[in-house]
Design an enzyme around this catalytic site. Structure first.
Site, PDB file in Angstrom:
ATOM      1  N   LYS A  45      64.705  72.789  89.977  1.00 28.39           N
ATOM      2  CA  LYS A  45      64.682  71.353  90.308  1.00 28.39           C
ATOM      3  C   LYS A  45      62.857  72.284  89.659  1.00 28.39           C
ATOM      4  CE  LYS A  45      63.869  67.862  92.280  1.00 28.39           C
ATOM      5  NZ  LYS A  45      62.986  67.454  92.622  1.00 28.39           N
ATOM      6  N   LEU A  73      59.403  64.870  94.521  1.00 29.90           N
ATOM      7  CA  LEU A  73      59.677  66.452  94.099  1.00 29.90           C
ATOM      8  C   LEU A  73      60.245  66.960  95.336  1.00 29.90           C
ATOM      9  CD1 LEU A  73      56.323  67.314  92.240  1.00 29.90           C
ATOM     10  CD2 LEU A  73      58.512  68.041  91.418  1.00 29.90           C
ATOM     11  N   CYS A 131      55.447  64.268  85.974  1.00 31.80           N
ATOM     12  CA  CYS A 131      55.744  63.768  87.402  1.00 31.80           C
ATOM     13  C   CYS A 131      56.081  62.571  87.933  1.00 31.80           C
ATOM     14  CB  CYS A 131      56.091  64.234  88.965  1.00 31.80           C
ATOM     15  SG  CYS A 131      56.433  65.825  88.473  1.00 31.80           S
TER      16      CYS A 131
END
Length: 312
Positions: A45, A73, A131
């Site tokens: 991750k 996140l 992101c």
């Protein structure tokens, strides 16, 4: 027999498939399940320095042709994933994995890079510049000057094999600009694409956005993303230094989808939405389906067709 072996630089993998960071790779149990699957490798991750809970739920929803998510996140922090990676490489010498990091500031990215540089990690590092689901934080990959600044500062000291994960681009000039930047640095790979940022879907029963964070805006994955992923992989394969290899991500629902990404130039293929829905057993099906396509074409190795897309 068809062979699905592939490589990134000096790193060899028995299978072309792996997970996309963010999907079923949050905990040690998740990562162990990936390690035991038929995937050729896996990525952790994307980590921040400290643990993050991420965005409020509901933050993921299935769609007719894929998914929408705004996870924000969530992760256990860099130390958690770095420690896992160090234990993994001790137990499985010669098996390589990817460690992904996604700092919310340049300073955080550089601090995590120093931590990894000073460690014994010997796999590949992915710097996630894309992101789309952190409120108030723009994607670094859409700011070309900032991307160059981050990479310039990073490679003043970072010597481990590394690559970047990029957002999708939609203009040929963007491909030209980003490739010109990336070619200046000792990158092993470019991972393209992250989800299609800031889509919106509505529940027809309630007239409510399907997910809660950011007023319902989230990253779109699954079959919706395939044409954009193919275009990005193809465009970068034509522009990047040949030493920089491509990881193709987006839109894989079957073996033919993976074949197409490889045909466009990918050396590895990541699976996101489909992995979320079908769990790591999906790699067995995808491998079988990709081999079937190759057999139909008369190919025995990925190198027989990688990057060989024809044009009219």
């Amino acid at each position: 027999m068809t062979d699905l072996q592939t490589s990134i630089g000096d790193f060899q993998f028995d299978n072309v498939f792996m997970n996309a960071s963010g999907v079923r790779c949050y905990t040690e149990e998740d990562l162990d399940a990936l390690a035991q699957s038929d995937a050729g490798t896996f990525v952790t991750k994307s980590a921040t320095q400290a643990k993050r809970l991420g965005n409020p739920s509901p933050r993921y929803a299935r769609l007719e042709l894929g998914s929408i998510n705004s996870m924000g996140l969530p992760n256990e922090g860099l130390d958690y994933y770095l420690n896992y990676a160090l234990k993994f490489q001790e137990k499985h010498p010669g098996q390589w994995i990817f460690l992904s990091v996604a700092g919310l500031t340049m300073e955080e990215n550089l601090a995590m890079a120093h931590t990894i540089e000073d460690s014994d990690f010997n796999g590949l590092v992915e710097f996630n510049l894309s992101c789309p689901n952190v409120p108030g934080k723009p994607q670094t990959g859409y700011d070309f000057d900032r991307t160059k600044e981050v990479l310039t500062n990073l490679f003043t000291f970072f010597t481990k094999p590394a690559g970047v994960k990029l957002p999708p681009y939609f203009d040929l000039a963007q491909f030209d600009q980003m490739a010109a930047i990336l070619n200046q640095f000792p990158l092993q790979f470019v991972n393209s694409i992250n989800s299609l940022g800031n889509g919106l879907m509505i529940d027809p029963e309630t007239d409510t956005a399907l997910i809660k964070p950011k007023g319902g805006f989230g990253g779109i994955g699954g079959a919706y993303a395939k044409p954009i992923a193919l275009a990005n992989v193809r465009a970068f394969s034509q522009r990047l230094d040949p030493k920089i290899q491509l990881i193709g991500t987006g839109g894989v629902t079957n073996g033919r989808d993976a074949y197409d990404l490889i045909l466009a130039g990918a050396s590895l293929v990541q699976v996101g939405t489909l992995l979320q829905e079908e769990r790591p057993a999906v790699f067995t099906r995808l491998s079988r389906e990709l081999q079937a396509v190759m057999q139909t074409k008369g190919y025995t190795n990925l190198s027989d067709f990688k990057g060989q897309l024809k044009t009219q």
